[in-house]
Design a protein around this motif. Structure first.
Motif, PDB file in Angstrom:
ATOM      1  N   GLU A 175       4.281  20.806   1.001  1.00  0.00           N
ATOM      2  CA  GLU A 175       4.569  20.314   2.293  1.00  0.00           C
ATOM      3  C   GLU A 175       4.144  18.933   3.268  1.00  0.00           C
ATOM      4  O   GLU A 175       3.251  19.185   3.213  1.00  0.00           O
ATOM      5  N   GLY A 176       5.249  18.167   3.486  1.00  0.00           N
ATOM      6  CA  GLY A 176       4.541  17.040   3.690  1.00  0.00           C
ATOM      7  C   GLY A 176       3.724  15.999   3.122  1.00  0.00           C
ATOM      8  O   GLY A 176       2.702  15.397   3.660  1.00  0.00           O
ATOM      9  N   CYS A 177       3.782  16.488   1.510  1.00  0.00           N
ATOM     10  CA  CYS A 177       2.975  15.135   0.964  1.00  0.00           C
ATOM     11  C   CYS A 177       4.196  14.113  -0.154  1.00  0.00           C
ATOM     12  O   CYS A 177       5.551  14.718   0.215  1.00  0.00           O
ATOM     13  N   PRO A 178       3.591  13.585  -0.501  1.00  0.00           N
ATOM     14  CA  PRO A 178       5.354  12.875  -1.212  1.00  0.00           C
ATOM     15  C   PRO A 178       4.986  13.176  -2.681  1.00  0.00           C
ATOM     16  O   PRO A 178       4.224  14.110  -3.562  1.00  0.00           O
ATOM     17  N   SER A 179       6.047  13.140  -3.272  1.00  0.00           N
ATOM     18  CA  SER A 179       6.155  13.971  -4.712  1.00  0.00           C
ATOM     19  C   SER A 179       5.640  13.719  -5.823  1.00  0.00           C
ATOM     20  O   SER A 179       4.866  12.020  -5.358  1.00  0.00           O
ATOM     21  N   LEU A 216       1.137  -1.475  -0.230  1.00  0.00           N
ATOM     22  CA  LEU A 216      -0.200  -0.195   0.035  1.00  0.00           C
ATOM     23  C   LEU A 216       1.504   1.120   0.580  1.00  0.00           C
ATOM     24  O   LEU A 216       1.804   1.541   0.751  1.00  0.00           O
ATOM     25  N   PRO A 217       0.237   2.124  -0.668  1.00  0.00           N
ATOM     26  CA  PRO A 217       0.776   3.583  -0.819  1.00  0.00           C
ATOM     27  C   PRO A 217       1.334   4.286   0.794  1.00  0.00           C
ATOM     28  O   PRO A 217       0.422   3.819   1.857  1.00  0.00           O
ATOM     29  N   PRO A 218       2.876   4.636   0.959  1.00  0.00           N
ATOM     30  CA  PRO A 218       2.926   5.376   2.511  1.00  0.00           C
ATOM     31  C   PRO A 218       1.858   6.451   2.369  1.00  0.00           C
ATOM     32  O   PRO A 218       2.800   6.815   3.684  1.00  0.00           O
ATOM     33  N   TRP A 219       1.456   7.174   1.907  1.00  0.00           N
ATOM     34  CA  TRP A 219       0.596   8.388   2.512  1.00  0.00           C
ATOM     35  C   TRP A 219      -0.561   7.866   2.753  1.00  0.00           C
ATOM     36  O   TRP A 219      -1.100   7.018   1.641  1.00  0.00           O
ATOM     37  N   SER A 220      -1.259   9.418   2.831  1.00  0.00           N
ATOM     38  CA  SER A 220      -2.507   8.725   2.860  1.00  0.00           C
ATOM     39  C   SER A 220      -3.332   9.536   1.934  1.00  0.00           C
ATOM     40  O   SER A 220      -3.243  10.572   1.375  1.00  0.00           O
ATOM     41  N   SER A 237      -3.765   4.851   4.508  1.00  0.00           N
ATOM     42  CA  SER A 237      -1.882   4.914   4.909  1.00  0.00           C
ATOM     43  C   SER A 237      -1.349   3.987   5.955  1.00  0.00           C
ATOM     44  O   SER A 237      -2.550   3.638   6.653  1.00  0.00           O
ATOM     45  N   GLU A 238      -0.410   3.563   6.438  1.00  0.00           N
ATOM     46  CA  GLU A 238      -0.123   2.246   7.201  1.00  0.00           C
ATOM     47  C   GLU A 238       0.679   3.091   8.544  1.00  0.00           C
ATOM     48  O   GLU A 238       0.517   2.223   8.943  1.00  0.00           O
ATOM     49  N   ALA A 239       0.615   3.771   8.274  1.00  0.00           N
ATOM     50  CA  ALA A 239       1.677   5.207   9.500  1.00  0.00           C
ATOM     51  C   ALA A 239       0.473   5.105  10.232  1.00  0.00           C
ATOM     52  O   ALA A 239      -1.198   4.822  10.021  1.00  0.00           O
ATOM     53  N   ARG A 258      -3.474  17.065  -1.590  1.00  0.00           N
ATOM     54  CA  ARG A 258      -2.868  18.661  -0.824  1.00  0.00           C
ATOM     55  C   ARG A 258      -2.641  18.089  -2.554  1.00  0.00           C
ATOM     56  O   ARG A 258      -2.650  19.466  -3.027  1.00  0.00           O
ATOM     57  N   LEU A 259      -1.167  17.124  -2.667  1.00  0.00           N
ATOM     58  CA  LEU A 259      -0.253  17.208  -4.021  1.00  0.00           C
ATOM     59  C   LEU A 259      -1.107  17.697  -4.951  1.00  0.00           C
ATOM     60  O   LEU A 259      -0.894  18.114  -5.570  1.00  0.00           O
ATOM     61  N   GLY A 260      -2.553  16.958  -4.910  1.00  0.00           N
ATOM     62  CA  GLY A 260      -3.594  17.286  -6.344  1.00  0.00           C
ATOM     63  C   GLY A 260      -3.935  18.608  -6.871  1.00  0.00           C
ATOM     64  O   GLY A 260      -3.508  19.176  -7.422  1.00  0.00           O
ATOM     65  N   ARG A 261      -4.209  19.365  -5.494  1.00  0.00           N
ATOM     66  CA  ARG A 261      -4.649  20.759  -5.244  1.00  0.00           C
ATOM     67  C   ARG A 261      -2.507  21.407  -5.710  1.00  0.00           C
ATOM     68  O   ARG A 261      -3.224  22.835  -6.777  1.00  0.00           O
ATOM     69  N   ALA A 262      -1.869  21.450  -5.333  1.00  0.00           N
ATOM     70  CA  ALA A 262      -0.825  21.460  -5.018  1.00  0.00           C
ATOM     71  C   ALA A 262      -0.452  21.416  -6.717  1.00  0.00           C
ATOM     72  O   ALA A 262      -0.216  23.076  -7.270  1.00  0.00           O
TER      73      ALA A 262
END
Length: 106
Positions: free
Chosen positions: A38-42, A15-19, A104-106, A25-29
């Motif tokens: 910030e705080g998002c995957p690349s 599974l991806p390590p991001w939520s 997220s697995e976190a 948020r990445l999509g919005r950016a």
């Protein structure tokens, strides 16, 4: 898998390590023309994850006994492709973010 996440629930890749909220948020950016958030995957990390997933699923599908499933119809042609960043942001800007969720697995 190159992102270091642990495999989960028998999926072909981890599974991806991001939520989902980090991905939104990445999509919005990206829609706003920013390269990252910030705080998002690349974006390259996200693309790498889903490319690995598509490859793993393709491998699993190719390994199936299609002759017993489809008879004389034969094997289906299975393909996948990644969207370019331009195509993805253009599509997303007109339709909004996808409705799917990421876990997220976190």
């Amino acid at each position: 898998m190159s992102n270091g996440a642990e495999p989960s629930r028998g999926l072909p890749v981890p599974l991806p390590p991001w939520s989902g909220s980090q991905l939104r948020r990445l999509g919005r950016a990206l829609r706003e023309g920013e390269a990252s958030a910030e705080g998002c995957p690349s974006y390259p990390d996200v693309m790498l994850h889903y490319n690995d997933l598509a490859t793993a699923v393709n491998d699993e599908l190719r390994a199936l006994d299609w002759d017993s499933l489809l008879g004389p119809a034969g094997r289906p042609q299975i393909t996948s492709r990644a969207k370019t960043l331009t195509t993805l942001t253009s599509w997303s800007a007109t339709r909004g973010p996808p409705s799917g969720t990421c876990r997220s697995e976190a």
